[in-house]
Motif scaffolding. Sequence first.
Motif, PDB file in Angstrom:
ATOM      1  N   ARG A  17       0.820  -1.235   0.000  1.00 31.80           N
ATOM      2  CA  ARG A  17       0.000   0.000   0.000  1.00 31.80           C
ATOM      3  C   ARG A  17       0.846   1.275   0.000  1.00 31.80           C
ATOM      4  O   ARG A  17       0.385   2.325  -0.431  1.00 31.80           O
ATOM      5  N   SER A  18       2.103   1.188   0.477  1.00 29.79           N
ATOM      6  CA  SER A  18       2.950   2.385   0.557  1.00 29.79           C
ATOM      7  C   SER A  18       3.233   2.999  -0.814  1.00 29.79           C
ATOM      8  O   SER A  18       3.601   4.172  -0.912  1.00 29.79           O
ATOM      9  N   VAL A  19       3.062   2.219  -1.884  1.00 30.13           N
ATOM     10  CA  VAL A  19       3.345   2.721  -3.238  1.00 30.13           C
ATOM     11  C   VAL A  19       2.175   3.561  -3.766  1.00 30.13           C
ATOM     12  O   VAL A  19       2.340   4.368  -4.672  1.00 30.13           O
ATOM     13  N   LYS A  20       0.997   3.396  -3.176  1.00 29.60           N
ATOM     14  CA  LYS A  20      -0.205   3.999  -3.765  1.00 29.60           C
ATOM     15  C   LYS A  20      -0.297   5.530  -3.620  1.00 29.60           C
ATOM     16  O   LYS A  20      -0.622   6.206  -4.592  1.00 29.60           O
ATOM     17  N   PRO A  21       0.033   6.115  -2.447  1.00 29.97           N
ATOM     18  CA  PRO A  21       0.002   7.591  -2.378  1.00 29.97           C
ATOM     19  C   PRO A  21       0.903   8.298  -3.402  1.00 29.97           C
ATOM     20  O   PRO A  21       0.465   9.254  -4.053  1.00 29.97           O
ATOM     21  N   PRO A  22       2.174   7.818  -3.604  1.00 32.11           N
ATOM     22  CA  PRO A  22       2.994   8.479  -4.632  1.00 32.11           C
ATOM     23  C   PRO A  22       2.401   8.391  -6.044  1.00 32.11           C
ATOM     24  O   PRO A  22       2.663   9.259  -6.872  1.00 32.11           O
ATOM     25  N   ILE A  23       1.614   7.342  -6.311  1.00 32.21           N
ATOM     26  CA  ILE A  23       0.980   7.223  -7.631  1.00 32.21           C
ATOM     27  C   ILE A  23       0.001   8.377  -7.842  1.00 32.21           C
ATOM     28  O   ILE A  23      -0.063   8.973  -8.926  1.00 32.21           O
ATOM     29  N   LEU A  24      -0.760   8.715  -6.792  1.00 28.02           N
ATOM     30  CA  LEU A  24      -1.714   9.832  -6.898  1.00 28.02           C
ATOM     31  C   LEU A  24      -0.963  11.142  -7.177  1.00 28.02           C
ATOM     32  O   LEU A  24      -1.379  11.932  -8.023  1.00 28.02           O
ATOM     33  N   SER A  25       0.168  11.340  -6.466  1.00 33.64           N
ATOM     34  CA  SER A  25       1.003  12.540  -6.719  1.00 33.64           C
ATOM     35  C   SER A  25       1.500  12.566  -8.160  1.00 33.64           C
ATOM     36  O   SER A  25       1.554  13.625  -8.790  1.00 33.64           O
ATOM     37  N   ALA A  26       1.865  11.378  -8.676  1.00 29.36           N
ATOM     38  CA  ALA A  26       2.356  11.290 -10.063  1.00 29.36           C
ATOM     39  C   ALA A  26       1.291  11.722 -11.058  1.00 29.36           C
ATOM     40  O   ALA A  26       1.608  12.329 -12.094  1.00 29.36           O
ATOM     41  N   PHE A  27       0.011  11.453 -10.772  1.00 27.34           N
ATOM     42  CA  PHE A  27      -1.071  11.934 -11.650  1.00 27.34           C
ATOM     43  C   PHE A  27      -1.010  13.459 -11.761  1.00 27.34           C
ATOM     44  O   PHE A  27      -1.207  14.021 -12.837  1.00 27.34           O
ATOM     45  N   GLY A  28      -0.736  14.110 -10.627  1.00 33.21           N
ATOM     46  CA  GLY A  28      -0.611  15.574 -10.631  1.00 33.21           C
ATOM     47  C   GLY A  28       0.551  16.043 -11.482  1.00 33.21           C
ATOM     48  O   GLY A  28       0.440  17.018 -12.234  1.00 33.21           O
ATOM     49  N   ASP A  29       1.693  15.321 -11.403  1.00 33.51           N
ATOM     50  CA  ASP A  29       2.869  15.675 -12.216  1.00 33.51           C
ATOM     51  C   ASP A  29       2.584  15.493 -13.711  1.00 33.51           C
ATOM     52  O   ASP A  29       2.992  16.319 -14.532  1.00 33.51           O
ATOM     53  N   ILE A  30       1.891  14.399 -14.044  1.00 32.14           N
ATOM     54  CA  ILE A  30       1.553  14.139 -15.457  1.00 32.14           C
ATOM     55  C   ILE A  30       0.621  15.236 -15.969  1.00 32.14           C
ATOM     56  O   ILE A  30       0.820  15.778 -17.061  1.00 32.14           O
ATOM     57  N   ALA A  31      -0.385  15.582 -15.156  1.00 30.01           N
ATOM     58  CA  ALA A  31      -1.333  16.635 -15.553  1.00 30.01           C
ATOM     59  C   ALA A  31      -0.615  17.969 -15.783  1.00 30.01           C
ATOM     60  O   ALA A  31      -0.853  18.653 -16.791  1.00 30.01           O
ATOM     61  N   MET A  32       0.264  18.329 -14.856  1.00 36.44           N
ATOM     62  CA  MET A  32       1.010  19.600 -14.988  1.00 36.44           C
ATOM     63  C   MET A  32       1.857  19.609 -16.253  1.00 36.44           C
ATOM     64  O   MET A  32       2.015  20.642 -16.901  1.00 36.44           O
ATOM     65  N   ALA A  33       2.410  18.434 -16.605  1.00 38.29           N
ATOM     66  CA  ALA A  33       3.309  18.354 -17.768  1.00 38.29           C
ATOM     67  C   ALA A  33       2.549  18.510 -19.074  1.00 38.29           C
ATOM     68  O   ALA A  33       2.981  19.233 -19.969  1.00 38.29           O
ATOM     69  N   ILE A  34       1.402  17.833 -19.200  1.00 37.80           N
ATOM     70  CA  ILE A  34       0.742  17.768 -20.520  1.00 37.80           C
ATOM     71  C   ILE A  34      -0.485  18.672 -20.639  1.00 37.80           C
ATOM     72  O   ILE A  34      -1.115  18.736 -21.691  1.00 37.80           O
ATOM     73  N   GLY A  35      -0.814  19.369 -19.537  1.00 43.62           N
ATOM     74  CA  GLY A  35      -1.887  20.369 -19.602  1.00 43.62           C
ATOM     75  C   GLY A  35      -3.222  19.796 -20.059  1.00 43.62           C
ATOM     76  O   GLY A  35      -3.659  18.752 -19.571  1.00 43.62           O
TER      77      GLY A  35
END
Length: 344
Positions: free
Chosen positions: A178-196
């Motif tokens: 389960r420890s891997v799951k919170p960083p995945i949510l943060s990564a969605f934010g990084d992907i969104a910021m990158a590709i607009g």
Amino acid sequence: SWMQLISTAPRDCYPVVQKDLVLVMQRLDQCLNHENQIVGTDDRLQYNEWQSLLCATLQTVIRKLEREDIVANADTIMRLLLRMFASTAGKSGNVYEDALMAVTALVNALEGLFAHYMDAFKQYLLLTLRNHAEYQACAIAVGVVGDICRALGAAALPYCDDFMQALLENLASDNLNRSVKPPILSAFGDIAMAIGSDFKKYLDVVLRVLQQASVTSVDKDDYDMVDFLNALREGCLEAYSGIIHALKGDAATPSPDVQLLHGHVEHIMNFIEHISGDPDHTDGVLRAALGVLGDLCEAYKGALQPLLHKPFVDNVIQQGRRSKAHSTKQLANWCNKSVKAIRG
């Protein structure tokens, strides 16, 4: 240790650090050339340990060097790291973790120039994301996805379908720690910021995931689960923030795309209200909540006014102002100005 000497080296020792890079690359090359001579388990353990140590040292050197020196040596560094990823026979998770951390240092140094290596590196990154047994390496790989998106910006778009598929599969998996799951949510934010605005195609599925994650509850007597809940909430908020920025765009007037999130705004505000009333939230969660509240103000302006009269809005801002962390206080003051401008 050698790494400590490098990381604390003063400016006048810079030529020594440059020579250290050459030395680490030579040693790594020699090490990789010896792999076919390994016979027993002890040899393999020693070999893996040596590789890990060299990767960790390489990471330290990269962080210390000027960008122009890294650019000049990037081809050689990446060629060595790709050889390491390719030779997976008997590879321990630690070696993969240290190699990924070296890639992270290289991505952060090269920024957009790292795009040159993506076609060769992507397969190993996706393999690591899908290797649920080595969950610590998987977690680092999730961080690398975020680093790549921040470094490449819009140039990350060709790789995002593969990233999103792997990340969504990981979230749905019952076998992944389960420890891997919170960083995945943060990564969605990084992907969104990158590709607009190109993030729109992932919006429905990601918002469903965030809605589920944001209503997670845990046994408050289990401290490990409370820590997990805080990490999960911070990940949710970072994702929401990235999505708001992606849809809003960079222009002074928010893009009409923000309306795609309109149906979720009340849920996000309720989420922030719930966090503000939870005595166990961390400063990181509070800071992220303030960031999202301010982002919503900038994206929706007057349309947000009915939701800004709820008592929790002033409460969460006051909590931010009382924080010991300067960055949280700053966010609370920015948020307060944004709220006041809309309330009039």
